[in-house]
Design an enzyme around this catalytic site. Sequence first.
Site, PDB file in Angstrom:
ATOM      1  N   ASP A  25       0.838  -1.204   0.000  1.00 17.07           N
ATOM      2  CA  ASP A  25       0.000   0.000   0.000  1.00 17.07           C
ATOM      3  C   ASP A  25       0.875   1.257   0.000  1.00 17.07           C
ATOM      4  OD1 ASP A  25       0.852  -0.146   2.614  1.00 17.07           O
ATOM      5  OD2 ASP A  25      -1.157  -0.157   3.504  1.00 17.07           O
ATOM      6  N   SER A  26       2.216   1.058  -0.032  1.00 20.02           N
ATOM      7  CA  SER A  26       3.119   2.178  -0.315  1.00 20.02           C
ATOM      8  C   SER A  26       2.758   2.800  -1.661  1.00 20.02           C
ATOM      9  CB  SER A  26       4.577   1.704  -0.330  1.00 20.02           C
ATOM     10  OG  SER A  26       4.738   0.562  -1.141  1.00 20.02           O
ATOM     11  N   ASP A  60      -0.918  -6.287  -0.271  1.00 17.68           N
ATOM     12  CA  ASP A  60      -1.331  -5.655   0.989  1.00 17.68           C
ATOM     13  C   ASP A  60      -2.848  -5.543   1.099  1.00 17.68           C
ATOM     14  OD1 ASP A  60       0.446  -4.867   2.988  1.00 17.68           O
ATOM     15  OD2 ASP A  60       1.193  -3.174   1.823  1.00 17.68           O
ATOM     16  N   LYS A  74      -1.054  -9.502   2.899  1.00 18.31           N
ATOM     17  CA  LYS A  74      -0.271  -8.978   4.033  1.00 18.31           C
ATOM     18  C   LYS A  74      -1.159  -8.071   4.877  1.00 18.31           C
ATOM     19  CE  LYS A  74       3.221  -5.789   3.614  1.00 18.31           C
ATOM     20  NZ  LYS A  74       2.850  -4.677   4.510  1.00 18.31           N
ATOM     21  N   GLU A 116      -1.111  -5.680   8.759  1.00 27.54           N
ATOM     22  CA  GLU A 116      -0.308  -5.123   9.851  1.00 27.54           C
ATOM     23  C   GLU A 116      -0.960  -5.439  11.193  1.00 27.54           C
ATOM     24  OE1 GLU A 116       0.279  -0.925   9.148  1.00 27.54           O
ATOM     25  OE2 GLU A 116       0.982  -1.270   7.101  1.00 27.54           O
ATOM     26  N   GLU A 137       9.544  -4.113  10.199  1.00 29.04           N
ATOM     27  CA  GLU A 137       9.949  -2.805   9.651  1.00 29.04           C
ATOM     28  C   GLU A 137      10.482  -1.901  10.763  1.00 29.04           C
ATOM     29  OE1 GLU A 137       7.070  -0.986   7.050  1.00 29.04           O
ATOM     30  OE2 GLU A 137       8.216   0.879   6.893  1.00 29.04           O
TER      31      GLU A 137
HETATM   32  O1  KIV Z   1       3.557  -1.027   1.592  1.00 29.47           O
HETATM   33  C1  KIV Z   1       4.714  -1.463   1.471  1.00 29.47           C
HETATM   34  O2  KIV Z   1       5.396  -1.259   0.468  1.00 29.47           O
HETATM   35  C2  KIV Z   1       5.262  -2.239   2.575  1.00 29.47           C
HETATM   36  C3  KIV Z   1       6.730  -2.507   2.559  1.00 29.47           C
HETATM   37  C4  KIV Z   1       7.444  -1.264   2.960  1.00 29.47           C
HETATM   38  C5  KIV Z   1       7.106  -3.655   3.408  1.00 29.47           C
HETATM   39  O3  KIV Z   1       4.574  -2.601   3.476  1.00 29.47           O
END
Ligand code: KIV
Length: 270
Positions: free
Chosen positions: A51-52, A90, A119, A121, A188
Amino acid sequence: MSAEKKPQKMSVTRLQAMKQAGEKIACLTAYDASFAKILDQAGVDLVLVGDSLGMVIQGHETTLPVTMDETVYHAQAVRRGLSQALLVVDLPFMSYVDPMTALHNAGRLLKESGAQMVKLEGGASQVQTLQLLARNGIPVCAHLGLQPQAVHKLGGYRLQGKDDQSAAILLKDAVLLAEAGADLLILECVPELLASEITANVDIPVIGIGAGVGCDGQILVLYDLLGLSHNAPRFSKNFLLGHDSIQAAIAAYVAAVKASSFPAPEQVLA
Ligand code: KIV
């Protein structure tokens, strides 16, 4: 007939075998098919549609505005570029607020985008969600340490687990998540020693970002590695410097992760 051996397609079990064998796992983010193909051909083991994308693609200040529809769109594009690497996607902010919502959205990512793992959190509070996803055959990557979706609660993007109490909670959470069925763990912005201790204490592969060289593998945001981000974090490195193509930069990153020469001491947070 050609005697050339086709590279083995990446899978959850192969990642597990790499941890057991002490073979480092090279991971990167991607958001479109063209970059995904370059990463795949350079030998990246795992590609994350993070989600970056909210920050590096959409220009937001945080990852919070990213939606499920946008995530599905980018994951579908990345899927088309991959033939070897494992695709992890994500779950965006607020898409896994309770176990049933998580199941619905994780199932959607696997069905509509071809993701092989999702993924999410969070620590102990995610145990029930992890158990439900595992029971439904959905592989999960947990994410501890700096959790960007909680940036407003954490008060910024900073090192986590610095004191004894928070370090102990991180270690306990990692063990709980692995026991609940997580297949992979991203750590992280965690001190190097703590990350190494967590890696040694869980059976699942641990991938670090700003967590030192002792993890089972490394991940970076692709745009940080290519020097395209305005505020690249200190734990990152511009691999395009000294290389004359994107392909060569990615290959250098993969080689550095495999050889444990990245992260070097100057990329380690203290
Ligand atoms: O969103 C993302 O790119 C991430 C990575 C920084 C691990 O969670």
